[in-house]
Design an enzyme around this catalytic site. Structure first.
Site, mmCIF file in Angstrom:
data_model
loop_
_atom_site.group_PDB
_atom_site.id
_atom_site.type_symbol
_atom_site.label_atom_id
_atom_site.label_comp_id
_atom_site.label_asym_id
_atom_site.label_seq_id
_atom_site.Cartn_x
_atom_site.Cartn_y
_atom_site.Cartn_z
ATOM 1 C CG HIS A 18 -1.258 4.365 -11.105
ATOM 2 N ND1 HIS A 18 -2.360 3.678 -11.537
ATOM 3 C CD2 HIS A 18 -1.456 4.568 -9.778
ATOM 4 C CE1 HIS A 18 -3.189 3.473 -10.531
ATOM 5 N NE2 HIS A 18 -2.678 4.002 -9.445
ATOM 6 C CE LYS A 42 -11.728 -11.517 1.878
ATOM 7 N NZ LYS A 42 -11.643 -10.438 2.841
ATOM 8 N NE ARG A 91 -5.275 10.041 -6.241
ATOM 9 C CZ ARG A 91 -5.901 8.883 -6.156
ATOM 10 N NH1 ARG A 91 -6.532 8.415 -7.206
ATOM 11 N NH2 ARG A 91 -5.913 8.210 -5.026
ATOM 12 C CB SER A 129 -7.819 2.388 -10.327
ATOM 13 O OG SER A 129 -6.456 2.619 -10.537
HETATM 14 P P1 ADP Z 1 -3.779 1.966 -3.224
HETATM 15 O O1 ADP Z 1 -4.868 0.952 -3.057
HETATM 16 O O2 ADP Z 1 -2.470 1.543 -2.647
HETATM 17 O O3 ADP Z 1 -4.155 3.364 -2.841
HETATM 18 P P2 ADP Z 1 -3.783 2.802 -6.003
HETATM 19 O O4 ADP Z 1 -3.455 1.998 -7.196
HETATM 20 O O5 ADP Z 1 -5.139 3.399 -5.943
HETATM 21 O O6 ADP Z 1 -3.466 1.888 -4.788
HETATM 22 O O7 ADP Z 1 -2.724 3.958 -5.858
HETATM 23 C C1 ADP Z 1 -1.359 3.726 -5.660
HETATM 24 C C2 ADP Z 1 -0.678 5.029 -5.376
HETATM 25 O O8 ADP Z 1 -0.769 5.855 -6.528
HETATM 26 C C3 ADP Z 1 -1.294 5.828 -4.241
HETATM 27 O O9 ADP Z 1 -0.274 6.539 -3.569
HETATM 28 C C4 ADP Z 1 -2.223 6.792 -4.936
HETATM 29 O O10 ADP Z 1 -2.410 7.968 -4.181
HETATM 30 C C5 ADP Z 1 -1.418 7.058 -6.194
HETATM 31 N N1 ADP Z 1 -2.279 7.463 -7.300
HETATM 32 C C6 ADP Z 1 -3.374 6.855 -7.794
HETATM 33 N N2 ADP Z 1 -3.908 7.530 -8.827
HETATM 34 C C7 ADP Z 1 -3.104 8.619 -8.988
HETATM 35 C C8 ADP Z 1 -3.137 9.761 -9.863
HETATM 36 N N3 ADP Z 1 -4.088 9.940 -10.755
HETATM 37 N N4 ADP Z 1 -2.145 10.659 -9.727
HETATM 38 C C9 ADP Z 1 -1.203 10.490 -8.791
HETATM 39 N N5 ADP Z 1 -1.117 9.495 -7.925
HETATM 40 C C10 ADP Z 1 -2.063 8.563 -8.020
#
Ligand code: ADP
Length: 164
Positions: A18, A42, A91, A129
């Site tokens: 992120h 949830k 990704r 995550s």
């Molecule tokens: P969501 O539930 O909205 O997918 P996330 O926190 O998992 O929330 O991800 C938010 C955004 O960040 C999404 O667009 C996801 O693809 C991107 N993202 C998550 N992890 C990575 C990573 N390692 N590299 C690049 N983008 C990421």
């Protein structure tokens, strides 16, 4: 006029993937608003307040980053912030279908808002995550995946969950 972009997501918790996207988004904008969603999952590990606090701590020292949270439609939050652009990270090809659906749904809801996808450094292209929480649960070190204070917070949470 300032270019503002909004980067919405769950961030449960924030990872170096992120943070990589936030830094890339700063290259094409004046301000990046990282927006934690009150989503339908949830059982997030961290509350919205905790997730916001962890992102704030992680972006300390980066100029032009704001951290907030939103309930409801992301596009409405984007408008409220005076932005026209949503940033999402891509990704792997496996992200594509969901992201494509969401971008087109958002376009249907708000045709004036564009979604821009950014690719992280390849070293973060497999990081999520969800995976990090699983690895922590199994006792793995999270060094290189999340800031050390986030690793500590995850391990504390898991300890509490195990006790419950
Ligand atoms: P969501 O539930 O909205 O997918 P996330 O926190 O998992 O929330 O991800 C938010 C955004 O960040 C999404 O667009 C996801 O693809 C991107 N993202 C998550 N992890 C990575 C990573 N390692 N590299 C690049 N983008 C990421």
């Amino acid at each position: 006029m300032k270019k503002i972009v909004v980067y919405p997501g769950s961030f449960d918790p924030v990872t170096y993937g992120h943070l990589d996207i936030i830094k890339r988004a700063l290259k094409i904008s004046d301000r990046v608003v990282v927006a934690v969603a009150h989503n339908m999952d949830k059982s997030p590990l961290f509350s919205v307040t905790e997730r916001v606090a962890m992102i704030k701590k992680s972006v300390k020292g980066l100029k032009g980053v704001e951290v907030g949270d939103f309930d409801g439609l992301a596009v409405e939050y984007v408008r409220k912030k005076g932005a026209r652009v949503v940033i999402r990270g891509l990704r792997m090809i496996s992200d594509f279908e969901y992201e494509f659906q969401m971008a087109l749904t958002n376009r249907r809801l708000a045709d004036d808002i564009e979604t821009i996808f950014m690719m992280p450094s390849e070293s973060y292209s497999y990081l999520s995550s969800k995976l990090i929480k699983e690895a922590a649960f199994l006792g793995a070190s999270l060094k290189g995946f999340v800031p050390s204070f986030v690793e500590k917070a995850i391990k504390e949470k898991l300890k509490l969950r195990r006790k419950a």
